[in-house]
Design a protein around this motif. Structure first.
Motif, PDB file in Angstrom:
ATOM      1  N   GLY A   1       0.762  -1.238   0.000  1.00 42.68           N
ATOM      2  CA  GLY A   1       0.000   0.000   0.000  1.00 42.68           C
ATOM      3  C   GLY A   1       0.788   1.280   0.000  1.00 42.68           C
ATOM      4  O   GLY A   1       0.204   2.356  -0.234  1.00 42.68           O
ATOM      5  N   TRP A   2       2.112   1.228   0.238  1.00 41.11           N
ATOM      6  CA  TRP A   2       2.813   2.511   0.347  1.00 41.11           C
ATOM      7  C   TRP A   2       2.896   3.237  -0.989  1.00 41.11           C
ATOM      8  O   TRP A   2       3.045   4.471  -1.021  1.00 41.11           O
ATOM      9  CB  TRP A   2       4.191   2.342   0.972  1.00 41.11           C
ATOM     10  N   GLU A   3       2.777   2.506  -2.082  1.00 42.10           N
ATOM     11  CA  GLU A   3       2.807   3.176  -3.389  1.00 42.10           C
ATOM     12  C   GLU A   3       1.651   4.171  -3.524  1.00 42.10           C
ATOM     13  O   GLU A   3       1.827   5.280  -4.052  1.00 42.10           O
ATOM     14  CB  GLU A   3       2.743   2.145  -4.514  1.00 42.10           C
ATOM     15  N   ALA A   4       0.473   3.790  -3.033  1.00 44.31           N
ATOM     16  CA  ALA A   4      -0.677   4.693  -3.089  1.00 44.31           C
ATOM     17  C   ALA A   4      -0.455   5.909  -2.199  1.00 44.31           C
ATOM     18  O   ALA A   4      -0.826   7.036  -2.563  1.00 44.31           O
ATOM     19  CB  ALA A   4      -1.949   3.951  -2.674  1.00 44.31           C
ATOM     20  N   ASP A   5       0.138   5.699  -1.029  1.00 47.82           N
ATOM     21  CA  ASP A   5       0.426   6.819  -0.134  1.00 47.82           C
ATOM     22  C   ASP A   5       1.433   7.772  -0.772  1.00 47.82           C
ATOM     23  O   ASP A   5       1.323   8.995  -0.635  1.00 47.82           O
ATOM     24  CB  ASP A   5       0.968   6.304   1.200  1.00 47.82           C
ATOM     25  N   LEU A   6       2.421   7.208  -1.461  1.00 48.69           N
ATOM     26  CA  LEU A   6       3.414   8.036  -2.133  1.00 48.69           C
ATOM     27  C   LEU A   6       2.774   8.867  -3.240  1.00 48.69           C
ATOM     28  O   LEU A   6       3.033  10.070  -3.371  1.00 48.69           O
ATOM     29  CB  LEU A   6       4.525   7.141  -2.694  1.00 48.69           C
ATOM     30  N   ALA A   7       1.910   8.237  -4.017  1.00 50.22           N
ATOM     31  CA  ALA A   7       1.217   8.963  -5.087  1.00 50.22           C
ATOM     32  C   ALA A   7       0.324  10.062  -4.517  1.00 50.22           C
ATOM     33  O   ALA A   7       0.246  11.172  -5.062  1.00 50.22           O
ATOM     34  CB  ALA A   7       0.400   7.986  -5.930  1.00 50.22           C
ATOM     35  N   ALA A   8      -0.340   9.760  -3.402  1.00 49.26           N
ATOM     36  CA  ALA A   8      -1.215  10.759  -2.785  1.00 49.26           C
ATOM     37  C   ALA A   8      -0.441  11.981  -2.295  1.00 49.26           C
ATOM     38  O   ALA A   8      -0.993  13.082  -2.207  1.00 49.26           O
ATOM     39  CB  ALA A   8      -1.987  10.129  -1.624  1.00 49.26           C
ATOM     40  N   ALA A   9       0.838  11.764  -2.004  1.00 46.05           N
ATOM     41  CA  ALA A   9       1.679  12.878  -1.556  1.00 46.05           C
ATOM     42  C   ALA A   9       2.239  13.684  -2.719  1.00 46.05           C
ATOM     43  O   ALA A   9       2.954  14.674  -2.498  1.00 46.05           O
ATOM     44  CB  ALA A   9       2.826  12.344  -0.701  1.00 46.05           C
ATOM     45  N   GLY A  10       1.924  13.264  -3.960  1.00 47.89           N
ATOM     46  CA  GLY A  10       2.341  14.048  -5.119  1.00 47.89           C
ATOM     47  C   GLY A  10       3.396  13.423  -5.990  1.00 47.89           C
ATOM     48  O   GLY A  10       3.872  14.052  -6.942  1.00 47.89           O
ATOM     49  N   TYR A  11       3.782  12.190  -5.698  1.00 47.27           N
ATOM     50  CA  TYR A  11       4.794  11.516  -6.516  1.00 47.27           C
ATOM     51  C   TYR A  11       4.167  10.980  -7.801  1.00 47.27           C
ATOM     52  O   TYR A  11       3.069  10.402  -7.774  1.00 47.27           O
ATOM     53  CB  TYR A  11       5.416  10.361  -5.733  1.00 47.27           C
ATOM     54  N   ASP A  12       4.865  11.155  -8.927  1.00 42.48           N
ATOM     55  CA  ASP A  12       4.385  10.692 -10.227  1.00 42.48           C
ATOM     56  C   ASP A  12       5.313   9.609 -10.754  1.00 42.48           C
ATOM     57  O   ASP A  12       6.433   9.903 -11.184  1.00 42.48           O
ATOM     58  CB  ASP A  12       4.338  11.861 -11.214  1.00 42.48           C
ATOM     59  N   PRO A  13       4.901   8.332 -10.717  1.00 43.35           N
ATOM     60  CA  PRO A  13       5.775   7.248 -11.173  1.00 43.35           C
ATOM     61  C   PRO A  13       6.048   7.274 -12.668  1.00 43.35           C
ATOM     62  O   PRO A  13       6.951   6.582 -13.146  1.00 43.35           O
ATOM     63  CB  PRO A  13       5.011   5.983 -10.775  1.00 43.35           C
ATOM     64  N   GLY A  14       5.304   8.065 -13.401  1.00 42.04           N
ATOM     65  CA  GLY A  14       5.521   8.160 -14.833  1.00 42.04           C
ATOM     66  C   GLY A  14       6.632   9.117 -15.218  1.00 42.04           C
ATOM     67  O   GLY A  14       7.001   9.191 -16.392  1.00 42.04           O
ATOM     68  N   ARG A  15       7.168   9.843 -14.237  1.00 46.71           N
ATOM     69  CA  ARG A  15       8.261  10.787 -14.486  1.00 46.71           C
ATOM     70  C   ARG A  15       9.524  10.315 -13.799  1.00 46.71           C
ATOM     71  O   ARG A  15       9.475   9.582 -12.817  1.00 46.71           O
ATOM     72  CB  ARG A  15       7.875  12.180 -13.990  1.00 46.71           C
ATOM     73  N   ARG A  16      10.665  10.738 -14.309  1.00 44.57           N
ATOM     74  CA  ARG A  16      11.947  10.328 -13.739  1.00 44.57           C
ATOM     75  C   ARG A  16      12.071  10.782 -12.286  1.00 44.57           C
ATOM     76  O   ARG A  16      11.530  11.816 -11.891  1.00 44.57           O
ATOM     77  CB  ARG A  16      13.103  10.900 -14.561  1.00 44.57           C
ATOM     78  N   SER A  17      12.789   9.988 -11.525  1.00 39.52           N
ATOM     79  CA  SER A  17      12.960  10.261 -10.102  1.00 39.52           C
ATOM     80  C   SER A  17      14.317   9.730  -9.657  1.00 39.52           C
ATOM     81  O   SER A  17      15.041   9.090 -10.431  1.00 39.52           O
ATOM     82  CB  SER A  17      11.838   9.587  -9.299  1.00 39.52           C
ATOM     83  N   ALA A  18      14.661   9.985  -8.411  1.00 42.89           N
ATOM     84  CA  ALA A  18      15.866   9.428  -7.796  1.00 42.89           C
ATOM     85  C   ALA A  18      15.475   8.795  -6.473  1.00 42.89           C
ATOM     86  O   ALA A  18      14.744   9.403  -5.682  1.00 42.89           O
ATOM     87  CB  ALA A  18      16.918  10.511  -7.581  1.00 42.89           C
ATOM     88  N   TRP A  19      15.966   7.579  -6.234  1.00 44.72           N
ATOM     89  CA  TRP A  19      15.641   6.831  -5.028  1.00 44.72           C
ATOM     90  C   TRP A  19      16.917   6.452  -4.292  1.00 44.72           C
ATOM     91  O   TRP A  19      17.838   5.880  -4.894  1.00 44.72           O
ATOM     92  CB  TRP A  19      14.885   5.545  -5.379  1.00 44.72           C
ATOM     93  N   LEU A  20      16.946   6.716  -2.993  1.00 41.34           N
ATOM     94  CA  LEU A  20      18.053   6.283  -2.146  1.00 41.34           C
ATOM     95  C   LEU A  20      17.528   5.307  -1.096  1.00 41.34           C
ATOM     96  O   LEU A  20      16.660   5.657  -0.291  1.00 41.34           O
ATOM     97  CB  LEU A  20      18.703   7.489  -1.450  1.00 41.34           C
ATOM     98  N   LEU A  21      18.070   4.087  -1.118  1.00 39.88           N
ATOM     99  CA  LEU A  21      17.754   3.053  -0.124  1.00 39.88           C
ATOM    100  C   LEU A  21      19.004   2.879   0.738  1.00 39.88           C
ATOM    101  O   LEU A  21      19.883   2.070   0.446  1.00 39.88           O
ATOM    102  CB  LEU A  21      17.391   1.738  -0.814  1.00 39.88           C
TER     103      LEU A  21
END
Length: 293
Positions: A157-177
């Motif tokens: 479910g965190w993907e939906a929470d991320l999208a609700a916060a304004g994240y767009d998976p269709g655009r480039r991004s940077a992820w740090l784990l």
């Protein structure tokens, strides 16, 4: 204005989450050095007495009085790791305007790094971690559009929470784990990397740290491993071929070790074994680009 420390919420942190206080204590100690690799004015308040006590256990195991050090130097490693990923994030933010730090722990990069205008920084971690963090931060103002999201990365479910916060998976991004993969079982590591792949557009940037398999089992690592296991957060996963691991999840990556030319900063105290050597401990900083495959 910052509070003195996360006194009330820190006691509610789980075993893995408390390692965020250790990291804060390490960053506090680094900030006090004259030859520091970075400065984190929030670290001391984040660490608190609990973080400093965890660091004292690590120091006692790593630097035993009257005996030579046989374990990797956690203070030097953490200083290099923080600086390496500080630089990586700063460079990434010049290319993309969506940055995700997952988990964020007691990370203060939203407040201390120079971020270009228009960047959104998404911080993901469990709600109790964010509560402890916010208790310390008080009314402190980030220097970037910071969006904190309380989730457990291993749950659905965190993907939906991320999208609700304004994240767009269709655009480039940077992820740090950062500080994540070696604390979770291998199936969970693959699942999280797969979910990151599903949330990133081709051309996105991904980075993480990971140990090798030998680091989980070598007798000369026992002193450090026993400390983490005693805290209830043993190291569970490592990879001898991090480039291959990330390629399986759609990232064309490069892996460097502390002490390599791009990950040294004049601070790594030990030899860097060639990748062809077996039976030696390693830690990798992995960074790469999401392919279109």
């Amino acid at each position: 204005m910052m509070a003195d420390s996360a006194t009330n919420h820190a006691t509610n942190l789980g075993t893995i989450e408390r390692t965020a206080l250790l990291t804060a204590a390490l960053r506090e100690a680094e900030t006090r050095r004259e030859d520091r690799l970075y400065s984190d004015p929030y670290a001391a308040a984040f660490a608190g007495d609990l973080g400093r006590s965890l660091l004292a256990e690590i120091r006692a195991a790593t630097f035993p009085p009257g005996r030579a050090r046989t374990l990797p130097s956690t203070p030097d490693y953490n200083a290099i790791r923080t600086r390496f990923f500080d630089d990586w994030l700063t460079d990434a933010a010049r290319e993309v305007d969506q940055v995700v730090i997952a988990p964020c722990g007691m990370d203060s990069r939203a407040f201390r790094l120079g971020w270009p205008a228009g960047v959104r920084l998404f911080e993901l971690d469990r709600p109790v971690v964010l509560a402890a963090k916010d208790e310390v931060l008080g009314a402190a103002e980030p220097v970037v559009d910071r969006r904190a999201i309380g989730v457990d990365l291993r749950e659905d479910g965190w993907e939906a929470d991320l999208a609700a916060a304004g994240y767009d998976p269709g655009r480039r991004s940077a992820w740090l784990l950062e500080g994540l993969l070696y604390y979770i079982p291998e199936p969970d590591a693959h699942r999280i990397l797969g979910r990151v792949r599903a949330q990133t557009a081709p051309g996105s940037l991904v980075a993480a740290d990971i140990v090798n398999s030998a680091a989980l089992t070598l007798p000369n690592m026992r002193g450090l491993l026993d400390v983490f296991a005693g805290w209830g957060c043993p190291w569970l996963f490592g990879s001898d071929e991090p480039e291959e691991l990330f390629a399986r999840h759609g990232v064309r990556a490069t892996a460097v070790q502390p002490g390599d030319a791009t990950a040294d900063y004049g601070r790594w105290p030990d030899p860097v074994p060639p990748r062809t050597d077996t039976g030696v401990r390693r830690v990798f900083f992995v960074h790469g680009t999401r392919t279109g495959e």
